[in-house]
Design a protein around this motif. Structure first.
Motif, PDB file in Angstrom:
ATOM      1  N   ASN A 140      -6.112   9.717  -2.162  1.00 26.29           N
ATOM      2  CA  ASN A 140      -6.950   8.708  -1.525  1.00 26.29           C
ATOM      3  C   ASN A 140      -8.227   9.296  -0.960  1.00 26.29           C
ATOM      4  OD1 ASN A 140      -5.178   6.594  -2.007  1.00 26.29           O
ATOM      5  ND2 ASN A 140      -4.102   6.839  -0.069  1.00 26.29           N
ATOM      6  N   TRP A 162      -8.803   2.746  -0.679  1.00 26.53           N
ATOM      7  CA  TRP A 162      -8.375   1.529   0.004  1.00 26.53           C
ATOM      8  C   TRP A 162      -9.553   1.051   0.847  1.00 26.53           C
ATOM      9  CZ3 TRP A 162      -3.959  -0.774  -1.293  1.00 26.53           C
ATOM     10  CH2 TRP A 162      -2.942  -0.004  -1.870  1.00 26.53           C
ATOM     11  N   ASN A 163     -10.075  -0.107   0.543  1.00 22.97           N
ATOM     12  CA  ASN A 163     -11.235  -0.573   1.289  1.00 22.97           C
ATOM     13  C   ASN A 163     -11.363  -2.092   1.187  1.00 22.97           C
ATOM     14  OD1 ASN A 163     -12.340  -1.023  -1.303  1.00 22.97           O
ATOM     15  ND2 ASN A 163     -13.348   0.970  -1.329  1.00 22.97           N
ATOM     16  N   ASN A 185      -8.270   7.283  -5.446  1.00 16.59           N
ATOM     17  CA  ASN A 185      -8.074   5.877  -5.122  1.00 16.59           C
ATOM     18  C   ASN A 185      -8.703   5.591  -3.762  1.00 16.59           C
ATOM     19  OD1 ASN A 185      -6.800   3.168  -5.257  1.00 16.59           O
ATOM     20  ND2 ASN A 185      -5.641   3.948  -3.512  1.00 16.59           N
ATOM     21  N   ASP A 221       0.795   3.987  -2.924  1.00 13.77           N
ATOM     22  CA  ASP A 221       0.434   5.361  -2.581  1.00 13.77           C
ATOM     23  C   ASP A 221       1.474   6.352  -3.080  1.00 13.77           C
ATOM     24  OD1 ASP A 221      -2.048   5.046  -1.438  1.00 13.77           O
ATOM     25  OD2 ASP A 221      -1.318   4.934   0.629  1.00 13.77           O
ATOM     26  N   TRP A 243      -8.544  -4.548  -0.871  1.00 17.26           N
ATOM     27  CA  TRP A 243      -8.048  -4.135  -2.175  1.00 17.26           C
ATOM     28  C   TRP A 243      -7.984  -2.621  -2.249  1.00 17.26           C
ATOM     29  CZ3 TRP A 243     -11.932  -4.860  -6.843  1.00 17.26           C
ATOM     30  CH2 TRP A 243     -13.102  -4.150  -6.615  1.00 17.26           C
ATOM     31  N   GLN A 244      -7.456  -2.150  -3.357  1.00 15.13           N
ATOM     32  CA  GLN A 244      -7.588  -0.743  -3.693  1.00 15.13           C
ATOM     33  C   GLN A 244      -8.320  -0.677  -5.021  1.00 15.13           C
ATOM     34  OE1 GLN A 244      -5.095  -0.997  -7.072  1.00 15.13           O
ATOM     35  NE2 GLN A 244      -6.049   0.923  -6.468  1.00 15.13           N
ATOM     36  N   GLU A 245      -9.168   0.322  -5.150  1.00 14.69           N
ATOM     37  CA  GLU A 245      -9.835   0.543  -6.430  1.00 14.69           C
ATOM     38  C   GLU A 245      -9.737   2.019  -6.770  1.00 14.69           C
ATOM     39  OE1 GLU A 245     -14.150   0.145  -6.404  1.00 14.69           O
ATOM     40  OE2 GLU A 245     -14.074  -0.400  -4.292  1.00 14.69           O
ATOM     41  N   ARG A 288       0.827  -1.202   0.000  1.00 13.03           N
ATOM     42  CA  ARG A 288       0.000   0.000   0.000  1.00 13.03           C
ATOM     43  C   ARG A 288       0.863   1.254   0.000  1.00 13.03           C
ATOM     44  NH1 ARG A 288      -4.059   0.566   4.905  1.00 13.03           N
ATOM     45  NH2 ARG A 288      -2.182   1.344   5.913  1.00 13.03           N
ATOM     46  N   GLY A 333      -7.650  -1.885 -10.160  1.00 11.24           N
ATOM     47  CA  GLY A 333      -7.476  -2.384  -8.803  1.00 11.24           C
ATOM     48  C   GLY A 333      -6.598  -3.618  -8.692  1.00 11.24           C
ATOM     49  N   SER A 384      -5.706  -6.609  -5.317  1.00 14.89           N
ATOM     50  CA  SER A 384      -6.184  -7.044  -4.010  1.00 14.89           C
ATOM     51  C   SER A 384      -5.087  -7.793  -3.263  1.00 14.89           C
ATOM     52  CB  SER A 384      -7.414  -7.946  -4.163  1.00 14.89           C
ATOM     53  OG  SER A 384      -7.020  -9.247  -4.577  1.00 14.89           O
TER      54      SER A 384
END
Length: 480
Positions: free
Chosen positions: A67, A139-140, A137, A57, A161-163, A53, A263, A265
């Motif tokens: 973000n 992060w969730n 972006n 970032d 994941w990030q989307e 991450r 994304g 994951s």
């Protein structure tokens, strides 16, 4: 002694699935949650995710991507705005129907993906060309009902994941964004996780529902199955029209925007485990290892301990000053042999052994995890450890590249394709571009078109299925 303290009891080659599960649990990366299909990340597993991450970032920020945060509940009425897209997720959706004892009316979906929610907000935030490009972006977590064939990191009902979701005034700018993000993914996975990938496009049949086209990066795992490592989609105006994501251009004419989504994951962690692990357990690339160097003192008496520890602490401080993540295993109740096995199971890239004889010789012993090699270096050569970690990182990628190449096959005869696909691997095969052939191959062999590599256009061959002139040379494989 608990079960998780026992080493890996099956070989990677003999029972790959069981081996993988044991490594995840016994290396203490994750554990099963009380709810089927969910896992709990333990600190070492989460540390690897945090490392990825942080790298993403940093790279995203340089591209002007910031973000944000989105809630997990999405009204069913909102999802109906893009029915074709959401229909692809319907069988996997978890629904919230009650608040306490009361029915809530409009059902709420636990987010399977965030396009509908994000673009509803984007339509409020974007008015003018001056508001573009908009690049956010998130992060969730996402939730999809994977109840049957679950496997930690690879297929779970909830995953990290990030989307990313971007909006552009110009089509070409959006398409450029798609490729640049895919390149960030590729470089990060190869540089940080030491896993080689193949990048290209998905077929029309396999693309993300709602996308104009999908770009992807794919890797081959040691058991011969393909793993999708990340995707980047050009959405065109397929979402901006139903969600009214539009703007006034410089001539004050209203236009619909061009969009992308992309994304990765925690599936990346699963790939890392599979690609690098061995019969002793986890093997971590140094860049993402929570602990890069573990120091194990070897002594049988307090006198020996008192001789070793001053030097040991000096070495630890030297390494920490170089930003190397170090841990000293000072557990008195355990033997050095037990500690060696424990740290090998957890995949720590480099182990330092130091005992009274080493103090006399003014040296330490280094044990590399990835190839089990042992070397000795002098107290005056401690700075070499940074270089050694870099070399381990590079070597792990090169070894993985060789194995991936060995698992990649050029094939032109369908009979041979059918006879070999059961053993796994990446199969480069000519294809006419017709969905009918793709579907028949899937039906008869279980193999998908995983990726159509960039630059794989080829009209010199014959389609492996129908024998008509080829258009491309995609990679076929069975996948996770």
């Amino acid at each position: 002694m608990s079960k998780e303290d026992i080493g890996i009891t099956v070989s990677k080659e003999a029972d790959f699935s069981e081996w993988y599960t044991q490594v995840v649990l016994k290396a203490k990366l994750a554990d099963y949650a009380p709810v089927k299909g969910l896992i709990v990340l333990r600190p070492d597993g989460y540390s690897i995710w945090e490392s990825l991450r942080n790298t993403f970032d940093e790279k995203f920020f340089k591209k002007g991507i910031r973000n944000g945060f989105l809630p997990i509940l999405i009204p069913e009425s909102l999802l109906g705005k893009e029915q074709k897209h959401f229909a692809g997720f319907n069988p996997e959706v978890f629904w919230v129907t009650h608040s306490g004892e009361n029915e809530i009316g409009d059902r709420l979906a636990l987010r399977p993906t965030s396009e509908t929610l994000a673009y509803t907000m984007y339509s409020k935030w974007i008015q003018s060309w001056r508001d573009l490009p908009l690049k956010i972006n998130f992060w969730n977590t996402a939730l999809r009902a994977e109840i049957k064939a679950t496997k930690p990191f690879l297929r779970t009902s909830e995953f990290l994941w990030q989307e990313g979701h971007t909006v552009h005034a110009i089509k070409e700018e959006a398409e450029k964004e798609v490729i640049e993000i895919l390149e960030i993914y590729k470089n990060t996975v190869q540089d940080e996780l030491a896993i080689p990938v193949v990048t290209g496009k998905k077929s029309e049949k396999e693309k993300f529902v709602g996308a104009v086209y999908t770009t992807t990066m794919e890797s081959i795992m040691p058991d011969g199955k393909a793993l999708q490592m990340g995707t980047s989609h050009f959405l065109g105006q397929n979402f901006s029209i139903p969600f009214e994501v539009k703007f006034s251009d410089k001539d004050n004419v209203e236009q619909f925007a061009w969009q992308t989504s992309w994304g990765v994951s925690w599936r990346l962690i699963g790939a890392m485990i599979m690609v690098h692990g061995d019969d002793k357990g986890l093997v971590l690339p140094p860049k993402v290892a929570p602990i890069q160097v573990v120091i194990v003192p070897i002594y049988k008496s307090d006198d020996a301990k008192n001789v070793i520890f001053p030097k040991l602490n000096e070495i630890r401080q030297q390494l920490e000053s170089k930003k190397i993540r170090v841990h000293v295993d000072d557990r008195n109740e355990l033997t050095p042999g037990y500690k060696f096995n424990d740290w090998e199971l957890k995949g720590i890239p480099l182990r330092i052994e130091i005992g009274p004889k080493d103090i006399e010789k003014q040296q330490i012993v280094l044990a590399k995890r990835y190839n089990r090699e042992k070397i000795s270096i002098g107290f005056n050569e401690i700075e070499k450890i940074s270089t050694i970690l870099d070399e381990i990182q590079k070597d792990m990628l090169e070894i993985a590249k060789v194995k991936a190449k060995q698992n990649t096959i050029n094939i032109s005869e369908y009979s041979e394709f059918k006879s070999k696909i059961g053993k796994g691997g990446f199969f480069n095969a000519y294809w006419c571009g017709k969905t009918e052939c793709e579907e028949k191959i899937k039906e008869e062999t279980g193999a998908d078109i995983r990726v159509i590599p960039f630059g794989s256009e080829n009209t010199n061959g014959k389609c492996i299925y129908c024998n008509e002139q080829s258009k491309e040379t995609p990679i076929f494989a069975r996948g996770y």
